[in-house]
Structures are given as C-alpha cells and as structure tokens.
Scaffold this motif. Structure first.
Motif, PDB file in Angstrom:
ATOM      1  N   GLY A   1       0.744  -1.089   0.034  1.00  0.00           N
ATOM      2  CA  GLY A   1      -0.173  -0.065  -0.047  1.00  0.00           C
ATOM      3  C   GLY A   1       0.968   1.078   0.045  1.00  0.00           C
ATOM      4  N   ALA A   2       0.282   2.297  -0.265  1.00  0.00           N
ATOM      5  CA  ALA A   2       0.666   3.758  -0.109  1.00  0.00           C
ATOM      6  C   ALA A   2       1.137   4.101   1.323  1.00  0.00           C
ATOM      7  CB  ALA A   2      -0.093   4.683  -0.886  1.00  0.00           C
ATOM      8  N   LEU A   3       2.277   4.904   1.524  1.00  0.00           N
ATOM      9  CA  LEU A   3       2.356   5.503   2.600  1.00  0.00           C
ATOM     10  C   LEU A   3       1.197   6.363   3.124  1.00  0.00           C
ATOM     11  CD1 LEU A   3       4.494   5.808   5.017  1.00  0.00           C
ATOM     12  CD2 LEU A   3       5.742   7.485   3.767  1.00  0.00           C
ATOM     13  N   GLY A   4       0.741   7.154   2.144  1.00  0.00           N
ATOM     14  CA  GLY A   4      -0.265   8.157   2.573  1.00  0.00           C
ATOM     15  C   GLY A   4      -1.642   7.425   3.145  1.00  0.00           C
ATOM     16  N   ASP A   5      -1.685   6.162   2.843  1.00  0.00           N
ATOM     17  CA  ASP A   5      -2.823   5.389   3.507  1.00  0.00           C
ATOM     18  C   ASP A   5      -3.074   5.303   4.863  1.00  0.00           C
ATOM     19  OD1 ASP A   5      -3.734   5.240   0.797  1.00  0.00           O
ATOM     20  OD2 ASP A   5      -3.242   3.203   0.480  1.00  0.00           O
ATOM     21  N   VAL A   6      -1.595   5.552   5.428  1.00  0.00           N
ATOM     22  CA  VAL A   6      -1.675   5.324   7.087  1.00  0.00           C
ATOM     23  C   VAL A   6      -1.276   6.597   7.426  1.00  0.00           C
ATOM     24  CG1 VAL A   6      -0.427   4.161   8.849  1.00  0.00           C
ATOM     25  CG2 VAL A   6      -0.543   2.807   6.584  1.00  0.00           C
ATOM     26  N   PRO A   7      -2.276   7.197   8.395  1.00  0.00           N
ATOM     27  CA  PRO A   7      -1.902   8.679   8.855  1.00  0.00           C
ATOM     28  C   PRO A   7      -0.714   8.628  10.024  1.00  0.00           C
ATOM     29  CG  PRO A   7      -3.795   7.542   9.900  1.00  0.00           C
ATOM     30  CD  PRO A   7      -3.357   6.662   8.997  1.00  0.00           C
ATOM     31  N   VAL A   8      -0.113   9.516  10.028  1.00  0.00           N
ATOM     32  CA  VAL A   8       0.913   9.825  11.043  1.00  0.00           C
ATOM     33  C   VAL A   8       0.349   9.507  12.464  1.00  0.00           C
ATOM     34  CG1 VAL A   8       2.494  11.275  12.137  1.00  0.00           C
ATOM     35  CG2 VAL A   8       2.291  11.271   9.659  1.00  0.00           C
TER      36      VAL A   8
ATOM     37  N   GLY B   1       5.940 -10.409  27.698  1.00  0.00           N
ATOM     38  CA  GLY B   1       5.482 -10.766  26.648  1.00  0.00           C
ATOM     39  C   GLY B   1       6.187 -10.237  25.212  1.00  0.00           C
ATOM     40  N   ARG B   2       5.789 -10.705  23.986  1.00  0.00           N
ATOM     41  CA  ARG B   2       6.161 -10.241  22.855  1.00  0.00           C
ATOM     42  C   ARG B   2       5.225 -10.437  21.733  1.00  0.00           C
ATOM     43  NH1 ARG B   2      11.333  -9.525  20.382  1.00  0.00           N
ATOM     44  NH2 ARG B   2      12.319  -9.989  22.434  1.00  0.00           N
ATOM     45  N   ILE B   3       4.945  -9.444  20.873  1.00  0.00           N
ATOM     46  CA  ILE B   3       4.398  -9.799  19.683  1.00  0.00           C
ATOM     47  C   ILE B   3       5.183  -9.618  18.468  1.00  0.00           C
ATOM     48  CG2 ILE B   3       2.356  -8.305  20.630  1.00  0.00           C
ATOM     49  CD1 ILE B   3       3.127  -5.843  19.182  1.00  0.00           C
ATOM     50  N   ALA B   4       4.675 -10.290  17.349  1.00  0.00           N
ATOM     51  CA  ALA B   4       5.650 -10.646  16.220  1.00  0.00           C
ATOM     52  C   ALA B   4       5.874  -9.028  15.450  1.00  0.00           C
ATOM     53  CB  ALA B   4       4.954 -11.318  15.185  1.00  0.00           C
ATOM     54  N   THR B   5       7.022  -8.863  15.140  1.00  0.00           N
ATOM     55  CA  THR B   5       7.316  -7.939  14.072  1.00  0.00           C
ATOM     56  C   THR B   5       7.691  -8.391  12.909  1.00  0.00           C
ATOM     57  OG1 THR B   5       9.659  -7.742  15.071  1.00  0.00           O
ATOM     58  CG2 THR B   5       7.984  -6.403  16.185  1.00  0.00           C
ATOM     59  N   TYR B   6       7.803  -7.411  11.820  1.00  0.00           N
ATOM     60  CA  TYR B   6       7.943  -7.694  10.366  1.00  0.00           C
ATOM     61  C   TYR B   6       8.919  -6.601   9.739  1.00  0.00           C
ATOM     62  CZ  TYR B   6       4.248 -11.186  11.270  1.00  0.00           C
ATOM     63  OH  TYR B   6       3.684 -11.999  11.884  1.00  0.00           O
ATOM     64  N   PRO B   7       9.778  -6.878   8.934  1.00  0.00           N
ATOM     65  CA  PRO B   7      10.607  -6.080   8.326  1.00  0.00           C
ATOM     66  C   PRO B   7       9.799  -5.264   7.413  1.00  0.00           C
ATOM     67  CG  PRO B   7      11.741  -8.145   8.382  1.00  0.00           C
ATOM     68  CD  PRO B   7      10.405  -8.197   8.925  1.00  0.00           C
ATOM     69  N   VAL B   8       9.702  -3.922   7.267  1.00  0.00           N
ATOM     70  CA  VAL B   8       9.303  -3.192   6.311  1.00  0.00           C
ATOM     71  C   VAL B   8       9.981  -2.120   6.007  1.00  0.00           C
ATOM     72  CG1 VAL B   8       6.660  -3.310   6.993  1.00  0.00           C
ATOM     73  CG2 VAL B   8       8.118  -1.582   7.955  1.00  0.00           C
ATOM     74  N   ARG B   9       9.835  -1.360   4.832  1.00  0.00           N
ATOM     75  CA  ARG B   9      10.704  -0.303   4.192  1.00  0.00           C
ATOM     76  C   ARG B   9       9.681   0.319   3.253  1.00  0.00           C
ATOM     77  NH1 ARG B   9      14.511  -3.187  -0.215  1.00  0.00           N
ATOM     78  NH2 ARG B   9      13.289  -3.388  -1.940  1.00  0.00           N
ATOM     79  N   ILE B  10       9.951   1.883   2.949  1.00  0.00           N
ATOM     80  CA  ILE B  10       9.456   2.712   2.280  1.00  0.00           C
ATOM     81  C   ILE B  10      10.102   2.893   0.831  1.00  0.00           C
ATOM     82  CG2 ILE B  10       8.185   4.962   2.086  1.00  0.00           C
ATOM     83  CD1 ILE B  10       8.287   4.946   5.059  1.00  0.00           C
ATOM     84  N   GLU B  11       9.504   2.576  -0.204  1.00  0.00           N
ATOM     85  CA  GLU B  11      10.349   2.822  -1.488  1.00  0.00           C
ATOM     86  C   GLU B  11       9.284   3.742  -2.516  1.00  0.00           C
ATOM     87  OE1 GLU B  11      11.630  -0.417  -4.571  1.00  0.00           O
ATOM     88  OE2 GLU B  11      12.882  -0.256  -2.641  1.00  0.00           O
ATOM     89  N   ASP B  12       9.724   4.863  -3.083  1.00  0.00           N
ATOM     90  CA  ASP B  12       8.736   5.692  -3.918  1.00  0.00           C
ATOM     91  C   ASP B  12       7.045   5.885  -3.278  1.00  0.00           C
ATOM     92  OD1 ASP B  12      10.794   5.891  -5.639  1.00  0.00           O
ATOM     93  OD2 ASP B  12      10.468   4.092  -6.502  1.00  0.00           O
ATOM     94  N   GLY B  13       7.194   6.040  -1.776  1.00  0.00           N
ATOM     95  CA  GLY B  13       5.876   6.192  -1.441  1.00  0.00           C
ATOM     96  C   GLY B  13       5.156   5.013  -1.090  1.00  0.00           C
TER      97      GLY B  13
ATOM     98  N   ILE C   1       7.769   3.959   9.570  1.00  0.00           N
ATOM     99  CA  ILE C   1       6.647   2.728   9.469  1.00  0.00           C
ATOM    100  C   ILE C   1       7.005   1.554  10.158  1.00  0.00           C
ATOM    101  CG2 ILE C   1       6.830   1.969   7.331  1.00  0.00           C
ATOM    102  CD1 ILE C   1       3.436   2.396   7.339  1.00  0.00           C
ATOM    103  N   PHE C   2       6.099   0.884  10.672  1.00  0.00           N
ATOM    104  CA  PHE C   2       6.512  -0.527  11.677  1.00  0.00           C
ATOM    105  C   PHE C   2       5.286  -1.469  11.342  1.00  0.00           C
ATOM    106  CE2 PHE C   2       8.740   2.684  14.176  1.00  0.00           C
ATOM    107  CZ  PHE C   2      10.026   2.111  14.293  1.00  0.00           C
TER     108      PHE C   2
END
Length: 110
Positions: free
Chosen positions: A7-14, A83-95, A37-38
């Motif tokens: 999805g687009a970065l703009g779809d997730v509000p700050v 405790g712990r929750i799962a985390t996933y690698p993410v990156r932002i590329e061209d928005g 983003i996480f």
C-alpha cells in the motif's frame, strides 16, 4: 528478502495504524512519523486486543483493551508487563510500503 507492496504510505496517517490481511493472518501497520513505519502482529499477546485500534506514541502502541504497551521496534512489552508480539521488516520505497514476504511465510509455517 522478498518484498511485497502492501500500500501507499499516505494510506496510513501519522501516529495512526492500518490493518493488512495476509495469508498468515492480520498485520498492523503503524506510522510513527512522516517517514517511519512499523509492522507487527495485530493481536496483543496479553488478551488478544486489536493493536491496530490502539494508541500510537513514540515507537510504541498501547493496546486498546488493557493498556499494555508494546515496542514497535522489538515487539517486547514495556514496563512491568512481559511478552512479545511478532514484528516484520518493512521499508518505504517511492511512497509505497513494502513488507518482507519471507517473514510472513515464516509466520504461516509456525
């Protein structure tokens, strides 16, 4: 790593979140700043609360059910909670937000 466009970065509000459905279950995306983003499990390890409906602050999210605080960086519970929750690698590329598909596959195999 096998990067998947989710999805687009703009779809997730700050200081907000969005839910992404995958074959391995729901993943919550959290945007902490304009360019950060996480991705984590959407399920609180304490009582199963929907983390995407929680409060995003700093690099943490507070569960909407019982106020447990989780690190978006490590997935670890903060303070006296454990405790712990799962985390996933993410990156932002061209928005666009990209998530590591291999990490999602490992989750579904577990």
């Amino acid at each position: 790593m096998s990067w998947i466009d989710i999805g687009a970065l703009g779809d997730v509000p700050v200081r907000g979140a969005r839910l992404v459905k995958t074959h391995a279950g729901c993943i919550a995306l959290f945007r902490t700043t304009e360019t950060e983003i996480f991705a984590t499990s959407n399920t609180c390890a304490h009582k199963g609360g929907p983390l995407s409906e929680g409060i995003v602050h700093d690099r943490k999210v507070t569960c909407p059910l019982h106020n447990w605080v989780w690190s978006l960086e490590t997935g670890e519970a903060q303070g006296a909670d454990q405790g712990r929750i799962a985390t996933y690698p993410v990156r932002i590329e061209d928005g666009r937000i990209l998530i590591d598909g291999d990490a999602i596959d490992r989750r579904s195999a577990a």
